[in-house]
Design an enzyme around this catalytic site. Structure first.
Site, short mmCIF file in Angstrom:
data_model
loop_
_atom_site.label_atom_id
_atom_site.label_comp_id
_atom_site.label_asym_id
_atom_site.label_seq_id
_atom_site.Cartn_x
_atom_site.Cartn_y
_atom_site.Cartn_z
N TYR A 78 0.85 -1.19 0.00
CA TYR A 78 0.00 0.00 0.00
C TYR A 78 0.88 1.24 0.00
O TYR A 78 1.83 1.33 0.78
CB TYR A 78 -0.90 0.02 1.24
CG TYR A 78 -2.35 -0.14 0.87
CD1 TYR A 78 -2.99 0.83 0.09
CD2 TYR A 78 -3.08 -1.26 1.26
CE1 TYR A 78 -4.32 0.67 -0.28
CE2 TYR A 78 -4.40 -1.42 0.89
CZ TYR A 78 -5.02 -0.45 0.12
OH TYR A 78 -6.32 -0.61 -0.26
N ASP A 122 -6.02 13.79 -25.19
CA ASP A 122 -5.95 12.40 -24.75
C ASP A 122 -5.18 11.62 -25.81
O ASP A 122 -5.70 11.34 -26.89
CB ASP A 122 -7.38 11.87 -24.58
CG ASP A 122 -7.42 10.40 -24.17
OD1 ASP A 122 -6.38 9.72 -24.23
OD2 ASP A 122 -8.52 9.95 -23.78
N THR A 168 -3.04 6.41 -21.89
CA THR A 168 -2.84 5.08 -21.33
C THR A 168 -1.35 4.78 -21.45
O THR A 168 -0.62 5.46 -22.16
CB THR A 168 -3.60 3.99 -22.11
OG1 THR A 168 -3.09 3.98 -23.45
CG2 THR A 168 -5.09 4.26 -22.13
C1 LIG Z 1 -8.08 3.45 -24.70
C2 LIG Z 1 -8.48 4.84 -24.49
C3 LIG Z 1 -8.72 5.38 -23.22
C4 LIG Z 1 -8.81 4.62 -21.93
O1 LIG Z 1 -8.43 3.49 -21.69
P1 LIG Z 1 -8.70 2.50 -20.47
O2 LIG Z 1 -9.30 1.32 -21.11
O3 LIG Z 1 -9.59 3.17 -19.48
O4 LIG Z 1 -7.32 2.30 -19.93
C5 LIG Z 1 -8.97 6.72 -23.10
N1 LIG Z 1 -8.99 7.51 -24.18
C6 LIG Z 1 -8.79 7.04 -25.42
C7 LIG Z 1 -8.82 7.99 -26.55
C8 LIG Z 1 -8.55 5.69 -25.62
O5 LIG Z 1 -8.39 5.23 -26.86
#
Ligand SMILES: *Cc1c(COP(=O)(O)O)cnc(C)c1O
Length: 420
Positions: A59, A205, A231
């Site tokens: 933890y 993102d 990710t």
């Molecule tokens: C894959 C993806 C995520 C999130 O992935 P998790 O499955 O939650 O790890 C977020 N944004 C985009 C654009 C993605 O392609």
């Protein structure tokens, strides 16, 4: 078979006769199939080793130097290493490496900059967006007011004049760039300009393209965006997980929205895996790997096009492409194509194409990506062969003898390219 976990050395084999065969079956499946799902990859042995290590026992709520538990000296060391490598890799001021996933990373940004009911402007799911950007039944869609932008009907690419109009009209608090099924380069600077014009925050993102961004083969949003989320398990080829980057003045806020805002104890085995993966990504070989992903994607898209298929937006600048099945196989849905190809050991996913008239569980498209096969060492010649194999299966209408013949060829190809 060399790719399999050694039974004599396996604690699982000795301890759990029910789990062991399932683990074996998955190793076998990954070895003997062509993995073309654009969001998947095969991590290195080193990443697998730390993810399966004693780091999972600990933890470590809080951050390095400020933990809520004793005994965290090695947790501090590994998280500091992950953070400093990520800063070096992406040239960012601040990074949080604790998000359990990409969706968790996005949720923390929302908690940092939005109040419930605020407006988010994001790419429509049906045009390549991600569920964490505003799907009605996701927390993003449940808590916030979502306005979608799409791609242009003609070019099938983002039209910034439309985006600007929507931004002026709806005055979003947050504009999201980034996608799960968009094959073209994203102009992050223009997103940032439009966000600035309407006083919105810009979150980029880069979940899919992080590997290319890290090595400079896709423009980086880090200089212009307020937040960059990602990710770590897609083109970046690390363990499953997420990360958030931002300017120094947002550092405290974003850290507090991960812990205690939306998560408890960090998955320290995954943080350790991120440290190893970022170390790998800083090596010159990683840039060569990313270039090969792109070369392979282009070769595959060209060969699919030569076989008569229409690519959404006409091709790809990235690791993935969207095939419009209607051009070559008007009767074949994405679901049928996914099923038939799966029987031939070719793993792809059905996907909506822009302005798709079929339902999300049927679809008229396939999303195909090259990161995983490139990790195994497959090259452009292999991609041309794979395009032919795909075409044979789809043209046959899933006919059993053809599927069986293709599967034999696929398995022979797989045997030449062992998993890491
Ligand atoms: C894959 C993806 C995520 C999130 O992935 P998790 O499955 O939650 O790890 C977020 N944004 C985009 C654009 C993605 O392609």
């Amino acid at each position: 078979m060399t790719h399999m976990t050694n039974q004599a050395a396996s604690a699982v084999a000795a301890a759990d006769p029910e789990v062991w065969p399932i683990l074996q079956a998955e190793e076998q499946r990954q070895h003997e199939t062509l993995e073309l799902i654009a969001s998947e990859n095969h991590v290195s042995r080193a990443v697998r080793e730390v993810v399966g290590s004693v780091f999972t026992n600990k933890y470590a709520e809080g951050y390095p130097g400020r933990r809520y538990y004793g005994g965290c000296q090695n947790m501090d060391a590994i998280e500091e290493l992950a953070r400093s490598r990520a800063r070096q890799l992406f040239h960012c001021d601040h990074v949080n490496v604790q998000p359990h996933s990409g969706s968790q990373a996005n949720a923390a940004v929302y908690l940092a900059v939005l109040q419930p009911g605020d407006t988010i402007l994001s790419l429509d799911l049906a045009h390549g967006g991600h569920l964490s950007h505003g799907l009605k039944v996701n927390m993003s869609g449940l808590l916030y007011h979502i306005v979608g932008y799409g791609v242009d009907a003609e070019t099938e690419q983002i039209d910034f004049s439309v985006l600007r109009k929507l931004a002026r009209e709806h005055k979003p608090k947050l504009i999201i760039s980034g996608a799960s099924a968009y094959p073209r380069t994203l102009d992050f600077e223009t997103f940032s300009e439009i966000a600035a014009e309407v006083d919105a925050v810009h979150m980029a993102d880069i979940a899919h393209i992080a590997g290319m961004v890290a090595v400079g083969l896709h423009p980086s949003p880090v200089p212009s965006a307020d937040f960059v989320t990602s990710t770590t398990h897609k083109t970046l080829r690390g363990p499953r997980g997420g990360l958030i980057m931002c300017k120094a003045d947002f550092a405290k806020k974003i850290d507090s929205r991960i812990f205690p805002g939306s998560q408890g104890g960090p998955l320290m085995h995954c943080v350790a895996g991120k440290a190893v993966a970022f170390g790998e990504a800083l090596k010159p070989e990683f840039k060569i790997y990313q270039q090969r992903i792109l070369d392979n994607a282009r070769a595959l898209a060209d060969a699919m096009t030569a076989a008569g298929n229409r690519m959404v937006s006409g091709g790809t600048d990235t690791h993935l492409m969207l095939v419009d099945l209607r051009s070559n196989y008007p009767e074949v849905t994405g679901r049928m194509a996914e099923d038939w190809l799966g029987l031939a050991n070719i793993v792809v996913n059905k996907n909506m194409i822009p302005f798709d008239k079929r339902k999300p569980m049927e679809t008229s498209g396939l999303r195909i990506g090259t990161p995983a096969l490139t990790t195994r060492g497959l090259d452009e010649d292999c991609m041309r062969t794979i395009a032919q194999l795909i075409d044979r299966v789809l043209r046959s209408g899933g006919e059993a003898a053809t599927v069986e013949a293709v599967k034999r060829e696929v398995m022979a190809m797989c045997d030449q390219y062992p998993l890491p």
